[in-house]
Design an enzyme around this catalytic site. Structure first.
Site, short mmCIF file in Angstrom:
data_model
loop_
_atom_site.label_atom_id
_atom_site.label_comp_id
_atom_site.label_asym_id
_atom_site.label_seq_id
_atom_site.Cartn_x
_atom_site.Cartn_y
_atom_site.Cartn_z
N HIS A 51 44.77 29.47 39.10
CA HIS A 51 44.83 29.04 40.51
C HIS A 51 45.05 27.53 40.58
CE1 HIS A 51 42.80 32.99 41.25
NE2 HIS A 51 43.64 32.96 42.27
N ASN A 93 48.57 24.35 40.96
CA ASN A 93 49.81 24.03 41.69
C ASN A 93 50.97 24.94 41.30
OD1 ASN A 93 49.84 22.88 39.11
ND2 ASN A 93 51.13 21.16 39.74
N GLN A 135 40.73 58.01 35.13
CA GLN A 135 41.53 57.65 36.30
C GLN A 135 40.62 57.03 37.34
OE1 GLN A 135 44.01 60.78 37.64
NE2 GLN A 135 44.70 59.69 39.44
#
Length: 466
Positions: free
Chosen positions: A90, A92, A289
């Protein structure tokens, strides 16, 4: 106006973009644009270079009279804020990637024709600031650790609220105020749109956004609220990297995994339980699943970008290595794929609306033309009859008046551009399929290597323990 898209305004901005970067920015219209390469040529200021280029291309710097010095200071502060915590993911680069993806959807599809200049401006700025000063940790980490911002925002979308507040504080400063020449009404509309869009990047609202948009798209009449549509556009762009080419997706995956692990390290130091995917030694996602209920709980609390999208990663006790297994229900299939497809459906509906509105306008204009033509013919016939019956009439003057009437514009409306394509090209489809195949190949290779090591060491770990 149509020409606002991609018009170059000479001298509109004094921001310097390195020649090599300007060359790379010629490919900014591509779905798989490489922000990593751009960052290298911009000497670490990828967000500044890309944002300045896009704001100029859309004519927004000129339209809203943004002082060059203010824009420069604003973008530099954005760069500094995004690198404040040295986040692997997270930062630029991520902000630039999301901004470029938003641009692609606006430009390549013709979606910008649906928007005003102010709405385009708000959309690009929302993308630029959407993770400003991100701490590299999740909302849940802030809540569990009792950080200051949780007290300010009452545990609700704490990071998203913080990004917005911090960015608008920058825009309020005199030397970085890019909104200085907006009217009060424009500012209020701009601010409301930006707030709505950035808050929509909180993954806890993902399923509600999906439900709302599907409901809107299911209506016969076009009634899509622009704020909701643009919010979904930013949200889908924010989680889009699994739908880019594998070389880009894989880079993002490694960076995000490291960011998760750093959070896990902090959780260990604070005595907090590890968040899913944050333990460097054992990162476990359910083998079977995964159902919808699990995803609802998981995405309400943690980052949506599971890095190993089609697989789960397990720590092998025997050799301290990594074992991969395929999952029947992958993140790509369950989250990213449907999210991007719904984004495409949204754009398709808007295109249909734009083209349909133009068809109605064309028909109305045609009717107006026909009516005016009939009136002109009737008027001409009446004048010719009058000329024959009135010998004292000055025929030259009347002839001049008649020519003046017939040469006048038949309608004062400016034409609305029809978007040539009836449906959005969806480049992510092939990328998603390729990425799943690549992960499967890597999983199979790692599994074979791990099994060979187990046989060589004489250790066999029961499948039930993996």
């Amino acid at each position: 106006m149509v020409d606002r898209i991609y018009r170059r305004l000479a001298g509109a901005t004094a921001l310097h973009i390195p020649p090599d970067a300007a060359l790379l920015l010629k490919g900014v219209d591509e779905w798989c644009f490489d922000v990593f390469a751009l960052n290298d040529t911009c000497k670490g200021q990828v967000l500044r270079c890309l944002s300045a280029d896009l704001l100029n291309r859309y004519g927004l710097i000129h339209k809203f009279k943004i002082p060059s010095s203010n824009l420069e200071n604003f973008l530099l502060q954005m760069e500094q804020g995004y690198t404040k915590y040295s986040n692997p993911y997270h930062n630029n680069l991520h902000a630039a990637d999301v901004t470029q993806t938003v641009h692609y959807t606006l430009w390549a599809t013709g979606l910008a024709q649906w928007l005003s200049d102010l709405e385009i401006f708000a959309t690009l700025i929302a993308a630029i600031i959407h993770d400003y000063q991100h701490t590299g940790t999740t909302n849940n980490f802030h809540v569990m650790s009792g950080s200051d911002i949780t007290l300010v925002y009452n545990d609700r979308s704490v990071l998203e609220n913080y990004h917005i507040s911090a960015a608008f504080k920058v825009m309020r400063e005199s030397d970085s105020n890019i909104l200085i020449n907006l009217s009060k009404e424009e500012y209020r509309e701009f601010r409301t749109l930006v707030i709505d869009m950035v808050l929509a990047t909180d993954m806890s609202s993902h399923f509600q956004q999906i439900k709302t948009l599907k409901t809107l798209l299911g209506h016969t009449e076009f009634n899509i609220d622009k704020s909701k549509g643009l919010s979904y556009l930013l949200h889908s762009s924010d989680i889009s990297h699994p739908s880019k080419s594998f070389n880009l997706h894989y880079k993002w995956t490694k960076l995000l995994m490291e960011e998760f692990f750093r959070q896990g390290d902090m959780e260990k130091e604070l005595g907090l339980p590890y968040s899913p995917l944050c333990d460097r030694n054992t990162t476990l996602i359910p083998q079977s699943q995964i159902g919808r209920r699990y995803y609802r709980v998981y995405f309400a609390n943690y980052s949506p970008l599971i890095p190993l999208y089609s697989f789960y990663r397990l720590h092998s006790r025997a050799d301290n290595g990594i074992v991969w297994r395929s999952r029947r229900s992958s993140f790509i299939d369950f989250i990213v794929g449907p999210t991007m497809e719904l984004c495409g459906d949204l754009v398709d509906r808007v295109i249909k609306h734009i083209n349909g509105s133009q068809e109605v306008t064309d028909k109305k204009d045609s009717d107006i033309h026909l009516e005016l033509k009939t009136r002109i013919k009737s008027s001409s016939a009446s004048m010719r009859s009058t000329q024959r019956n009135n010998l004292s009439l000055d025929s030259g003057t009347d002839s001049t008046n008649l020519r003046s009437s017939s040469s006048a514009p038949l309608a004062s409306r400016s034409p609305v551009t029809v978007i040539k394509c009836s449906k959005m090209h969806r480049p992510w489809l092939q990328c998603l399929e390729d990425n799943k195949n690549n992960w499967q190949e890597r999983a199979a290779e790692d599994s074979i290597k791990s099994e060979q090591k187990h046989r060589g060491s004489g250790d066999s770990t029961p499948e039930s323990e993996l």
